[in-house]
Design an enzyme around this catalytic site. Sequence first.
Site, PDB file in Angstrom:
ATOM      1  N   ARG A 143       0.816  -1.221   0.000  1.00  0.00           N
ATOM      2  CA  ARG A 143       0.000   0.000   0.000  1.00  0.00           C
ATOM      3  C   ARG A 143       0.846   1.267   0.000  1.00  0.00           C
ATOM      4  O   ARG A 143       0.444   2.296  -0.539  1.00  0.00           O
ATOM      5  CB  ARG A 143      -0.933  -0.008   1.220  1.00  0.00           C
ATOM      6  CG  ARG A 143      -2.067   0.991   1.117  1.00  0.00           C
ATOM      7  CD  ARG A 143      -3.011   0.869   2.309  1.00  0.00           C
ATOM      8  NE  ARG A 143      -2.324   1.065   3.556  1.00  0.00           N
ATOM      9  CZ  ARG A 143      -2.530   0.347   4.669  1.00  0.00           C
ATOM     10  NH1 ARG A 143      -3.426  -0.636   4.676  1.00  0.00           N
ATOM     11  NH2 ARG A 143      -1.859   0.597   5.766  1.00  0.00           N
ATOM     12  N   TYR A 153     -13.928  21.826 -10.562  1.00  0.00           N
ATOM     13  CA  TYR A 153     -14.461  20.538 -11.027  1.00  0.00           C
ATOM     14  C   TYR A 153     -15.668  20.138 -10.165  1.00  0.00           C
ATOM     15  O   TYR A 153     -15.562  20.121  -8.927  1.00  0.00           O
ATOM     16  CB  TYR A 153     -13.326  19.520 -10.927  1.00  0.00           C
ATOM     17  CG  TYR A 153     -13.666  18.100 -11.297  1.00  0.00           C
ATOM     18  CD1 TYR A 153     -14.093  17.765 -12.580  1.00  0.00           C
ATOM     19  CD2 TYR A 153     -13.531  17.076 -10.364  1.00  0.00           C
ATOM     20  CE1 TYR A 153     -14.382  16.447 -12.914  1.00  0.00           C
ATOM     21  CE2 TYR A 153     -13.804  15.749 -10.701  1.00  0.00           C
ATOM     22  CZ  TYR A 153     -14.237  15.449 -11.968  1.00  0.00           C
ATOM     23  OH  TYR A 153     -14.520  14.157 -12.298  1.00  0.00           O
ATOM     24  N   ASP A 181      -5.565  22.124  -8.655  1.00  0.00           N
ATOM     25  CA  ASP A 181      -5.841  21.040  -9.590  1.00  0.00           C
ATOM     26  C   ASP A 181      -5.190  21.431 -10.921  1.00  0.00           C
ATOM     27  O   ASP A 181      -5.650  22.347 -11.598  1.00  0.00           O
ATOM     28  CB  ASP A 181      -7.363  20.870  -9.735  1.00  0.00           C
ATOM     29  CG  ASP A 181      -7.749  19.707 -10.643  1.00  0.00           C
ATOM     30  OD1 ASP A 181      -6.973  19.363 -11.561  1.00  0.00           O
ATOM     31  OD2 ASP A 181      -8.847  19.146 -10.447  1.00  0.00           O
ATOM     32  N   LYS A 207      -6.413  11.520 -17.103  1.00  0.00           N
ATOM     33  CA  LYS A 207      -6.585  12.305 -18.324  1.00  0.00           C
ATOM     34  C   LYS A 207      -5.329  12.196 -19.198  1.00  0.00           C
ATOM     35  O   LYS A 207      -5.124  11.184 -19.831  1.00  0.00           O
ATOM     36  CB  LYS A 207      -6.933  13.752 -17.961  1.00  0.00           C
ATOM     37  CG  LYS A 207      -8.102  13.858 -16.944  1.00  0.00           C
ATOM     38  CD  LYS A 207      -9.440  13.441 -17.520  1.00  0.00           C
ATOM     39  CE  LYS A 207     -10.542  13.238 -16.496  1.00  0.00           C
ATOM     40  NZ  LYS A 207     -10.834  14.332 -15.581  1.00  0.00           N
TER      41      LYS A 207
HETATM   42  C1  LIG Z   1     -11.586  14.322 -14.422  1.00  0.00           C
HETATM   43  C2  LIG Z   1     -11.107  15.377 -13.502  1.00  0.00           C
HETATM   44  C3  LIG Z   1     -10.851  15.078 -12.166  1.00  0.00           C
HETATM   45  C4  LIG Z   1     -11.146  13.738 -11.550  1.00  0.00           C
HETATM   46  O1  LIG Z   1     -10.344  12.716 -12.027  1.00  0.00           O
HETATM   47  P1  LIG Z   1     -10.856  11.193 -11.998  1.00  0.00           P
HETATM   48  O2  LIG Z   1      -9.641  10.428 -12.253  1.00  0.00           O
HETATM   49  O3  LIG Z   1     -11.919  11.096 -13.033  1.00  0.00           O
HETATM   50  O4  LIG Z   1     -11.413  10.952 -10.606  1.00  0.00           O
HETATM   51  C5  LIG Z   1     -10.333  16.085 -11.390  1.00  0.00           C
HETATM   52  N1  LIG Z   1     -10.107  17.312 -11.869  1.00  0.00           N
HETATM   53  C6  LIG Z   1     -10.344  17.639 -13.151  1.00  0.00           C
HETATM   54  C7  LIG Z   1     -10.065  19.013 -13.618  1.00  0.00           C
HETATM   55  C8  LIG Z   1     -10.861  16.677 -14.005  1.00  0.00           C
HETATM   56  O5  LIG Z   1     -11.142  17.012 -15.268  1.00  0.00           O
END
Ligand SMILES: *Cc1c(COP(=O)(O)O)cnc(C)c1O
Length: 403
Positions: A67, A120, A192, A217
């Site tokens: 972990r 988000y 983010d 992403k």
């Molecule tokens: C998709 C997204 C997330 C979340 O990511 P996941 O892997 O889908 O949980 C967070 N911030 C932004 C800006 C996103 O586009």
Amino acid sequence: MINSLPTDPGRQAPETLITHLGNHPKQHNGIINMPVYHASTILFPDLASLRKIPAHKDEPGQLVYGRTGTPTSFALQDAISTLENGYQSYVTCSGLAAITTAILAFVDRGDHILVADSVYGPTRHFCDGPLARLGVQTTYYDPTIGTGIGNLITSNTRFIYTESPGSLTFEIQDLPAISTIAHQHNILVLMDNTWATPLYFQPFSHGVDVSIHAATKYIVGHADAMLGLIVANKQTNASIRDAVWMLGQCAGPDDIYLALRGLRTLATRLQCHQDNALVIAHWLQQQPAVLNVLHPGLPDHPGHILWQRDFTGSSGLFSFILKPGPERALAAMLDDMRLFGMGFSWGGYESLMIPTDPAANRTVRPWSEPGNLLRVHIGLEAVDDLITDLALGLERYLKYCPQ
Ligand SMILES: *Cc1c(COP(=O)(O)O)cnc(C)c1O
């Protein structure tokens, strides 16, 4: 960990670094790619080595338990913290898990946090739901507030949460201004940084203290794995590490491998996403069906000057607003797109397009633009083919619009 191939983050370009960071062929029989280590139990050679590791105090990089990391996760973590010039990074099972874990690392009952109104959606739902129940109060702020953020800081404010550009609507935040004021008040800045990736925005050199990525992403980049990353600076590392470990955050080694593999081509892919997206954004601006294009790389975008100052590129995700039209116009357009798929997430090699309505998730800077907002992810297809697909789609849309 010692890189078997010498990398020199101070002097080498990001394209060079992503090609080699995290790979240790000499430690793995010459095999270039880091092997996928499946592990829960990791055996200690003797009692003395077991005694050397006090629970929860060890830094990542030590082999203790599946972990808390294996050579596979250390490879990705080392690569990302080196690329962003952070102190230490941590993998989580999704981007959202990285966000919620990073937030929980710094709040207590009675605390207050500031969160961008353009954040988000699920981040907002976490603040309004579980976080509110725990007694943490969230104030949303206009993402374009800049130095005005100082007026919203109170004695119990713990951090300012940022995301630039904003989800769906692409406002650019003045991160240096916000972090200067945050640090004057002794509070942190979380960001983010999913849209720009470590290649197009460097959070730590703009005053950010914790950088967060949905690696799902662009880093994974092929729409086939969920993964999050939290990058801490030296000051925030202990809190992030404890939150990651005590909340049990980790990720499967196969998914981490996919992120490492995606990373190798990130610069090349992003360049293509960027080029294609800019061509299409400019083209959309000329179309009679389109009222507005929300892309910070366009000179008339309200955040363009800030974007130009702070970012080194733009990725493939932006939005545009169609002139008002009924649902059947939207259906006529979207149902018959050849290349643009309709689905959540983005950052993979293919183009996507989805209708969204930011209004439901706004409290400070209400969204009142008329028309249908479409968020597009421009993929790696030939740009002329994408434009043909879009042109036909817009034609179908207009057919059902009132003249
Ligand atoms: C998709 C997204 C997330 C979340 O990511 P996941 O892997 O889908 O949980 C967070 N911030 C932004 C800006 C996103 O586009």
